[in-house]
Design an enzyme around this catalytic site. Structure first.
Site, PDB file in Angstrom:
ATOM      1  N   HIS A  17      18.881   4.883  -8.982  1.00  0.00           N
ATOM      2  CA  HIS A  17      17.682   4.595  -8.166  1.00  0.00           C
ATOM      3  C   HIS A  17      17.142   3.243  -8.610  1.00  0.00           C
ATOM      4  CE1 HIS A  17      13.667   6.213  -6.332  1.00  0.00           C
ATOM      5  NE2 HIS A  17      13.729   4.885  -6.276  1.00  0.00           N
ATOM      6  N   HIS A  19      16.072  -0.614  -6.778  1.00  0.00           N
ATOM      7  CA  HIS A  19      15.935  -1.533  -5.633  1.00  0.00           C
ATOM      8  C   HIS A  19      16.236  -2.936  -6.135  1.00  0.00           C
ATOM      9  CE1 HIS A  19      13.769   1.596  -3.282  1.00  0.00           C
ATOM     10  NE2 HIS A  19      13.420   2.001  -4.494  1.00  0.00           N
ATOM     11  N   HIS A 197      13.929   8.632  -0.263  1.00  0.00           N
ATOM     12  CA  HIS A 197      12.748   8.802  -1.099  1.00  0.00           C
ATOM     13  C   HIS A 197      11.919   9.927  -0.468  1.00  0.00           C
ATOM     14  CE1 HIS A 197      13.869   4.931  -2.676  1.00  0.00           C
ATOM     15  NE2 HIS A 197      12.772   4.784  -3.392  1.00  0.00           N
ATOM     16  N   GLU A 200       7.394  11.388  -3.474  1.00  0.00           N
ATOM     17  CA  GLU A 200       6.843  10.451  -4.483  1.00  0.00           C
ATOM     18  C   GLU A 200       5.319  10.502  -4.340  1.00  0.00           C
ATOM     19  OE1 GLU A 200       7.766   6.308  -3.791  1.00  0.00           O
ATOM     20  OE2 GLU A 200       7.274   5.720  -5.859  1.00  0.00           O
ATOM     21  N   ASP A 278      13.925   2.164 -10.879  1.00  0.00           N
ATOM     22  CA  ASP A 278      13.253   1.901  -9.598  1.00  0.00           C
ATOM     23  C   ASP A 278      13.088   0.399  -9.335  1.00  0.00           C
ATOM     24  OD1 ASP A 278      12.190   2.649  -7.176  1.00  0.00           O
ATOM     25  OD2 ASP A 278      10.375   3.577  -7.975  1.00  0.00           O
ATOM     26  N   ASP A 279      12.055  -0.200  -9.915  1.00  0.00           N
ATOM     27  CA  ASP A 279      11.777  -1.637  -9.725  1.00  0.00           C
ATOM     28  C   ASP A 279      11.426  -2.235 -11.092  1.00  0.00           C
ATOM     29  OD1 ASP A 279      11.638  -1.780  -6.611  1.00  0.00           O
ATOM     30  OD2 ASP A 279      10.398  -0.063  -7.156  1.00  0.00           O
TER      31      ASP A 279
END
Ligand code: HPA
Ligand code: ZN
Length: 340
Positions: A17, A19, A197, A200, A278-279
């Site tokens: 996961h 991005h 997603h 969340e 994630d980021d």
């Protein structure tokens, strides 16, 4: 005795996961903005980092889309992706499944081809030069309508050999998975795997929809599944992977404190949970920092960390025999460390 920190650093793992636009470190952002003659509103790296103080998902997304706005040339997408791959190589990530958001770029007049070619060239180099294998997942922006997603999907058909799965990201609440039922159906017919997603910020109902309407192979995040006991049981029965992102959850205030994070409950229930970043450029850590933060908060044992690393391969889109090889590698690492 090996410390938890060293144990985490050394353990072989996959990231599922991530991005790619969320790996954009301020230093690289300044460099690329300069060569593209784009003015960014922040004067320094420190100023940018100060702005990374989010109250919720939307706060973050506004800054994330703005940052991605300096990416113009194929080389920019290459450099962004290559920087991430070098970083995870140093963290003993052996396999990564990477999201990209084509609409963030095509809506600014950048061609689909520029984006996919730049990212894919870096993925090719990853396998050849670093030995890190990858898969690419194309996400639809759920705040846009389904027709826009279908248009994007049609562009992806020319790059089927480079894209393994489709996903769904961006602002969750008010944009349920059911909004994208048709485009996901088309994607499955064309042989793409699907992820989304869900849960969340959105409710458990969105997780049900992702399972039953989008027929996903993994749920990204899934935190709100715990609001519905029946759903948790369904996720267990289906052996449905959850790609959990601890530092993201903390920074976006999905949880107020990592000590209250549902990961321990997920493991106790027998859910196939995995740890991801994630980021990472925005949330303060790559995958190892996520393992470390959640392990410290929940006092996870080396056995539990080993389980999470095994889960990361089990939940991947690798072929069964490669999955098993990777899981054996994790077990071998664990045995070696505990016998020192
Ligand atoms: N949630 C939804 N959309 C996103 C995220 C996220 O955590 N990161 C990048 N796009
Ligand atoms: Zn995400």
């Amino acid at each position: 005795m090996t410390t938890i920190e060293d144990f985490i650093k050394g353990i072989p793992k996959a990231e599922l996961h991530l991005h790619i636009e969320g790996t954009f470190e301020p230093e690289l952002m300044f460099k690329i903005a300069k060569r593209n003659n784009i003015e960014i509103k922040y004067k320094s790296v420190e100023e940018i980092k100060k702005a990374y103080n989010f109250s919720n998902l939307q706060d973050f997304l506004d800054i994330y889309y703005e940052g991605a706005g300096v990416l113009m040339q194929e080389q920019d997408f290459y450099d962004l992706t290559w920087a991430y791959l070098k970083k995870i190589h140093s963290e003993n990530v052996l396999h990564a499944e990477i999201f990209f958001d084509p609409q963030t770029h095509t809506d600014r007049g950048i061609s689909f081809q520029t984006v996919v070619k730049g990212i894919s060239r870096a993925l090719q180099d990853s396998q050849n030069k670093l030995g890190v294998s990858t898969k690419l997942i194309m996400c639809f922006l759920r705040h846009l309508d389904e027709d826009a997603a279908i248009h994007t999907f049609e562009q992806a058909l020319g790059y089927k050999d480079l894209i393994t799965a489709v996903g769904l990201d961006s602002s969750e609440v008010g944009h349920p998975p059911s909004k994208f039922q048709h485009v996901f159906e088309k994607a499955r017919q064309e042989g793409f795997l699907t992820v989304a997603h869900a849960g969340e910020e959105g409710p458990a109902e969105y997780v049900w929809e992702a399972l039953n309407l989008l027929k996903v192979s993994r749920i990204d995040h899934g935190n709100h599944s715990f609001d519905d006991d029946k759903l948790v049981q369904e996720l267990v029965n289906r052996k449905m992977p959850l790609t959990v992102c601890p530092l993201s959850n903390l920074k976006l205030k999905v949880v107020n404190d990592l000590k209250q994070h549902p990961l321990r409950k997920m493991l106790e229930k027998g859910l196939l949970a995995t740890i991801n970043s994630d980021d990472p450029a925005y949330f303060g850590g790559y995958v190892n920092e996520n393992y470390l933060a959640i392990s410290s908060a929940l006092d996870l044992s080396k056995e539990e960390i080993t389980q999470l690393a095994k889960n990361s391969f089990a939940a991947s889109f690798l072929k069964e025999e490669i999955k098993q090889k990777m899981i054996d590698k994790v077990e071998k690492y664990y045995q070696k460390v505990i016998n020192i």
